[in-house]
Design a protein around this motif. Structure first.
Motif, short mmCIF file in Angstrom:
data_model
loop_
_atom_site.label_atom_id
_atom_site.label_comp_id
_atom_site.label_asym_id
_atom_site.label_seq_id
_atom_site.Cartn_x
_atom_site.Cartn_y
_atom_site.Cartn_z
N PRO A 108 0.81 -1.22 0.00
CA PRO A 108 0.00 0.00 0.00
C PRO A 108 0.84 1.28 0.00
O PRO A 108 1.98 1.29 0.47
CB PRO A 108 -0.82 -0.11 1.29
CG PRO A 108 -0.09 -1.08 2.14
CD PRO A 108 0.66 -2.00 1.24
N LEU A 109 0.25 2.32 -0.53
CA LEU A 109 0.91 3.63 -0.52
C LEU A 109 1.27 4.01 0.91
O LEU A 109 2.31 4.63 1.15
CB LEU A 109 0.01 4.69 -1.14
CG LEU A 109 -0.35 4.50 -2.62
CD1 LEU A 109 -1.27 5.62 -3.09
CD2 LEU A 109 0.90 4.43 -3.48
N GLU A 110 0.43 3.64 1.86
CA GLU A 110 0.66 3.95 3.27
C GLU A 110 1.93 3.33 3.82
O GLU A 110 2.44 3.73 4.86
CB GLU A 110 -0.53 3.49 4.13
CG GLU A 110 -1.81 4.24 3.87
CD GLU A 110 -2.67 3.58 2.80
OE1 GLU A 110 -2.15 2.90 1.89
OE2 GLU A 110 -3.88 3.78 2.85
N LEU A 111 2.43 2.30 3.13
CA LEU A 111 3.67 1.64 3.54
C LEU A 111 4.75 1.80 2.47
O LEU A 111 5.71 1.04 2.43
CB LEU A 111 3.42 0.16 3.83
CG LEU A 111 2.47 -0.14 4.98
CD1 LEU A 111 2.22 -1.63 5.10
CD2 LEU A 111 2.99 0.44 6.28
N GLY A 112 4.56 2.79 1.61
CA GLY A 112 5.58 3.09 0.61
C GLY A 112 5.58 2.15 -0.58
O GLY A 112 6.64 1.84 -1.13
N GLY A 113 4.40 1.72 -1.02
CA GLY A 113 4.31 0.93 -2.23
C GLY A 113 4.42 1.83 -3.45
O GLY A 113 4.09 3.01 -3.40
N ASP A 114 4.91 1.26 -4.56
CA ASP A 114 5.02 2.04 -5.79
C ASP A 114 3.63 2.45 -6.26
O ASP A 114 2.74 1.62 -6.37
CB ASP A 114 5.73 1.23 -6.87
CG ASP A 114 6.00 2.05 -8.11
OD1 ASP A 114 5.06 2.29 -8.89
OD2 ASP A 114 7.17 2.45 -8.30
N PRO A 115 3.43 3.72 -6.54
CA PRO A 115 2.09 4.20 -6.90
C PRO A 115 1.57 3.71 -8.25
O PRO A 115 0.37 3.48 -8.38
CB PRO A 115 2.25 5.73 -6.94
CG PRO A 115 3.55 6.04 -6.33
CD PRO A 115 4.39 4.82 -6.39
N THR A 116 2.44 3.52 -9.24
CA THR A 116 1.94 3.28 -10.60
C THR A 116 2.37 1.96 -11.23
O THR A 116 1.88 1.62 -12.30
CB THR A 116 2.38 4.41 -11.55
OG1 THR A 116 3.81 4.49 -11.53
CG2 THR A 116 1.78 5.75 -11.13
N SER A 117 3.23 1.21 -10.62
CA SER A 117 3.70 -0.03 -11.22
C SER A 117 2.58 -1.06 -11.32
O SER A 117 1.90 -1.36 -10.33
CB SER A 117 4.85 -0.62 -10.40
OG SER A 117 5.20 -1.90 -10.90
N ALA A 118 2.43 -1.64 -12.50
CA ALA A 118 1.44 -2.72 -12.69
C ALA A 118 1.82 -3.95 -11.88
O ALA A 118 0.98 -4.82 -11.65
CB ALA A 118 1.32 -3.07 -14.17
N GLN A 119 3.06 -4.02 -11.42
CA GLN A 119 3.48 -5.13 -10.57
C GLN A 119 3.12 -4.88 -9.10
O GLN A 119 3.37 -5.72 -8.25
CB GLN A 119 4.98 -5.36 -10.71
CG GLN A 119 5.36 -5.88 -12.08
CD GLN A 119 6.83 -6.24 -12.14
OE1 GLN A 119 7.67 -5.59 -11.52
NE2 GLN A 119 7.12 -7.29 -12.86
N ASN A 120 2.52 -3.72 -8.83
CA ASN A 120 2.08 -3.42 -7.47
C ASN A 120 0.59 -3.10 -7.41
O ASN A 120 0.05 -2.90 -6.34
CB ASN A 120 2.88 -2.24 -6.88
CG ASN A 120 2.72 -2.15 -5.38
OD1 ASN A 120 2.82 -3.15 -4.68
ND2 ASN A 120 2.44 -0.95 -4.89
N LEU A 121 -0.07 -3.05 -8.55
CA LEU A 121 -1.51 -2.77 -8.61
C LEU A 121 -2.23 -3.98 -9.16
O LEU A 121 -1.77 -4.61 -10.13
CB LEU A 121 -1.77 -1.57 -9.53
CG LEU A 121 -1.48 -0.21 -8.92
CD1 LEU A 121 -1.24 0.83 -10.01
CD2 LEU A 121 -2.65 0.22 -8.04
N TRP A 122 -3.38 -4.30 -8.56
CA TRP A 122 -4.15 -5.44 -9.05
C TRP A 122 -5.62 -5.27 -8.70
O TRP A 122 -5.97 -4.54 -7.77
CB TRP A 122 -3.59 -6.74 -8.48
CG TRP A 122 -3.88 -6.97 -7.03
CD1 TRP A 122 -3.42 -6.24 -5.96
CD2 TRP A 122 -4.70 -7.99 -6.47
NE1 TRP A 122 -3.90 -6.77 -4.79
CE2 TRP A 122 -4.69 -7.84 -5.06
CE3 TRP A 122 -5.45 -9.02 -7.03
CZ2 TRP A 122 -5.39 -8.68 -4.23
CZ3 TRP A 122 -6.15 -9.86 -6.19
CH2 TRP A 122 -6.12 -9.69 -4.80
#
Length: 174
Positions: A108-122
């Motif tokens: 999550p963004l709240e834990l510093g996840g990449d905002p736009t990477s398709a490898q972090n969004l699902w």
């Protein structure tokens, strides 16, 4: 259509398919396949989780622990909706309504996840007993614990990535 416009149109279509995670081969477009077998987690071969390099343990006081910071990095809904449509197909969901899913940041963004990477969004389903809404609560509790110094950023990321459904209990935060 003039030849230059046709070439530009073909180039734009190829770019769009590539950006959407599709590739061309033998005359047809093929979607990459992600498995639903990992639900309520994403398929790790499709979304392994990606970190925002601007967020580290030493920067949390100027990034994730600042009220409203996630709004400064959150991608536009037009970006996430377009990605969600492609990923719903990749996951083979029978319900193809975008309103049935949250395009969720695995880290999550709240834990510093990449905002736009398709490898972090699902496309995380709203249906079921362990849903996007449940994960949001876990994310908030983990962020508060990180910002309070109860756990490290690394611990929070490791546990949410491993299994968000047990992260709070595993860290003694439930």
């Amino acid at each position: 259509m003039p030849r230059i416009q046709r070439s530009a149109c073909a180039a734009m279509t190829t770019f769009a398919l590539t950006a959407a995670g599709l590739f061309l081969g033998t005359g047809s477009a093929h979607a990459l396949t992600c498995s639903q077998a990992y639900l309520p987690l994403p398929d790790p071969s499709c979304q392994p989780g990606v970190y925002n390099s601007d967020v580290t343990q030493s920067t949390i006081d100027t990034t994730i622990c600042v009220s409203g910071w996630t709004a400064t990095v959150r991608p536009s809904s037009s970006y996430t909706t377009a990605l969600k449509k492609v990923q719903i197909v990749q996951y083979g969901y029978t319900d193809t309504s975008t309103s049935s899913y949250e395009e969720d940041h695995f880290i999550p963004l709240e834990l510093g996840g990449d905002p736009t990477s398709a490898q972090n969004l699902w496309p995380e389903p709203y249906a079921g007993s362990k849903t996007a809404g449940n994960k949001d609560t876990v994310e908030t509790k983990l962020k508060k614990a990180v910002c309070a110094g109860t756990i490290t950023l690394s611990q929070a990321r490791t546990h949410i990535k491993s299994d968000w459904t047990t992260a709070l209990a595993d860290l003694g935060l439930s």
